[in-house]
Design an enzyme around this catalytic site. Structure first.
Site, PDB file in Angstrom:
ATOM      1  CE  LYS A  99      -4.464  -1.482   1.685  1.00 19.35           C
ATOM      2  NZ  LYS A  99      -4.311  -2.888   2.127  1.00 19.35           N
ATOM      3  CD  GLU A 121     -11.594   5.043   2.093  1.00 17.00           C
ATOM      4  OE1 GLU A 121     -11.737   6.244   1.756  1.00 17.00           O
ATOM      5  OE2 GLU A 121     -10.952   4.216   1.427  1.00 17.00           O
ATOM      6  CB  SER A 388       0.037  -8.034  -1.064  1.00 11.47           C
ATOM      7  OG  SER A 388      -0.759  -8.892  -0.253  1.00 11.47           O
TER       8      SER A 388
HETATM    9  C1  PLP Z   1      -5.110  -4.003   1.725  1.00 13.69           C
HETATM   10  C2  PLP Z   1      -4.349  -5.209   1.438  1.00 13.69           C
HETATM   11  C3  PLP Z   1      -4.719  -6.091   0.391  1.00 13.69           C
HETATM   12  C4  PLP Z   1      -5.950  -5.923  -0.421  1.00 13.69           C
HETATM   13  O1  PLP Z   1      -6.002  -4.794  -1.228  1.00 13.69           O
HETATM   14  P1  PLP Z   1      -5.816  -4.872  -2.802  1.00 13.69           P
HETATM   15  O2  PLP Z   1      -6.199  -3.494  -3.227  1.00 13.69           O
HETATM   16  O3  PLP Z   1      -6.740  -5.911  -3.327  1.00 13.69           O
HETATM   17  O4  PLP Z   1      -4.411  -5.194  -3.065  1.00 13.69           O
HETATM   18  C5  PLP Z   1      -3.905  -7.179   0.127  1.00 13.69           C
HETATM   19  N1  PLP Z   1      -2.801  -7.425   0.862  1.00 13.69           N
HETATM   20  C6  PLP Z   1      -2.423  -6.617   1.877  1.00 13.69           C
HETATM   21  C7  PLP Z   1      -1.195  -6.966   2.644  1.00 13.69           C
HETATM   22  C8  PLP Z   1      -3.182  -5.491   2.200  1.00 13.69           C
HETATM   23  O5  PLP Z   1      -2.807  -4.707   3.217  1.00 13.69           O
END
Ligand code: PLP
Length: 404
Positions: A99, A121, A388
């Site tokens: 993010k 938000e 992610s």
């Molecule tokens: C917020 C988040 C997601 C989901 O958001 P996407 O917009 O679908 O990527 C996935 N993995 C992590 C670690 C997150 O913090």
């Protein structure tokens, strides 16, 4: 006679005042679409300037820690006995997830547009913390709207946001969670769209937000494609990511879209099962509709209201999904699958114990689907997963759930 003139005069004055007010109001009132167009114009003007790109790339390298490595997860690959699994380590970024890539982009854009405040938000607080971090860095005020229930549940993230100097606005209406926090933040933004800017948390919302967030996240796929080519002299067979709103997935997929031989797979949360109401598999089971100012596949009731969705990973429980994912599904370019909470927890533990990497529950969805299909594939085949985020935030919850 005098009285009549006076009344006439007063009416006349009142009329002039009203007219003036109406004209002023028309001048001040900028329609929603115009506001979005202004953001789009500013973004298009700034995005490719050397000043913006240099600042962004410098922060990616020296602040976020980019490029993130690709790690060959040999232990788990061996244990599964099929395809080789590779992880794009977005969990190693500053703040522990992907993010930060778009939050820095959005905060920089706000600064270059001369805005004084960034509004947003947050649900579980992940977007809030990443944005508060980026705003502290760039030197711009940050205001985060968060449901009262989420504030109680996600205490560590609330504390972090406070330490980072961000103003938290508790939202007590409606669900007291993400959906109403979005409405609250957007209303606040529309009160003063001239000096403030809205920073969305995924590739969702009205144009140009999905495009901007996609562009900022596409650094992930650009790096990954070059890194993989460099070490393997070929591209991965499958590229995979979890899908909530869809930002980490589109970030990884974008650079691979023209590579027809590369299979792209998005993994959605099946929660407690696709045959229960407790899931958030928007692309798998949703129907076409609208939410938060954009059209997409939606989990909705017969009147078009968003359904209460659920996932063990709070970052994935959104009833809509990025519009580009909907197009990629319709085109058949990306395949969307789902895994449930149990499979997610199993992957969470497996990656932790076999590789020593604790993944975010969101990312564990992608790992779980890879674990499902890898054994059926030859050991010369490769799967690249977007890891992610890291799982620190989920550690206590998982330990409790599994009675560790
Ligand atoms: C917020 C988040 C997601 C989901 O958001 P996407 O917009 O679908 O990527 C996935 N993995 C992590 C670690 C997150 O913090």
């Amino acid at each position: 006679m005098m009285k009549a003139v006076s009344i006439h005069f007063k009416i006349r004055l009142g009329y002039i005042a009203l007219e003036t007010y109406r004209i002023l109001w028309d001048l001040i009132r900028v329609s929603f679409i115009e506001i979005m167009n202004q953001i789009n114009d500013a973004y298009e003007e700034i995005r490719n300037t050397a000043a913006f790109q240099d600042e962004l790339n410098d922060l990616y390298a020296n602040y976020v820690g980019r490029p993130s490595p690709i790690y060959h997860a040999k232990n788990i690959s061996k244990k599964l006995g099929g395809a080789q699994i590779y992880l794009k380590r977005e969990d190693l970024n500053h703040t522990g997830a992907h993010k930060i890539n778009h939050c820095i982009g959005e905060a920089l854009l706000a600064k270059h547009m001369g805005k004084t405040k960034v509004l947003a938000e947050t649900g579980a607080g992940q977007h809030g913390v990443a944005l508060a971090t980026a705003c502290a860095l760039v030197g711009i005020d940050c205001e985060i709207h968060m449901g009262e229930i989420d504030i109680k549940k996600e205490h560590p993230n609330v504390t972090k946001m406070k330490i980072l100097g961000c103003k938290i606005v508790p939202v007590s209406r409606g669900t007291k969670t993400l959906k109403d926090a979005v409405d609250s933040a957007f209303e606040e933004y529309l009160k003063d769209p001239v000096t403030t800017i809205y920073a969305i948390g995924s590739v969702v919302g009205p144009h140009p937000f999905p495009k901007m967030v996609r562009d900022f996240q596409s650094v992930v796929g650009k790096e990954a494609r070059a890194q993989f080519l460099e070490t393997h002299n070929k591209l991965p067979d499958i590229v995979m990511a979890c899908v909530g709103g869809g930002s980490n997935a589109i970030g990884l997929f974008t650079e691979f879209l023209p590579d027809d031989a590369v299979e792209l797979v998005g993994v959605e949360p099946a929660g407690k099962g696709l045959d229960t109401p407790d899931h958030a598999a928007t692309l798998t089971l949703g129907t076409k509709g609208a939410i938060h100012g954009f059209k997409c596949y939606n989990l909705q009731d017969n009147e078009g209201n968003p359904l209460p969705v659920y996932s063990i990973a709070s970052g994935l429980d959104y009833p809509g999904v990025g519009p580009q994912h909907c197009l990629l599904k319709d085109l058949g370019r990306v395949r969307y699958e789902s895994v449930d909470d149990k499979e997610c927890l199993n992957a969470f533990m497996e990656l932790s114990r076999v590789e020593g990497i604790i993944p975010a529950l969101e990312s564990a969805h992608a790992v779980a689907y890879a674990m499902k299909i890898a054994p059926e594939m030859g050991s010369d085949k490769t799967i690249l997963i977007n890891l992610s985020g890291r799982g620190d935030k989920d550690a206590d919850f998982v330990a409790q759930t599994l009675s560790l």
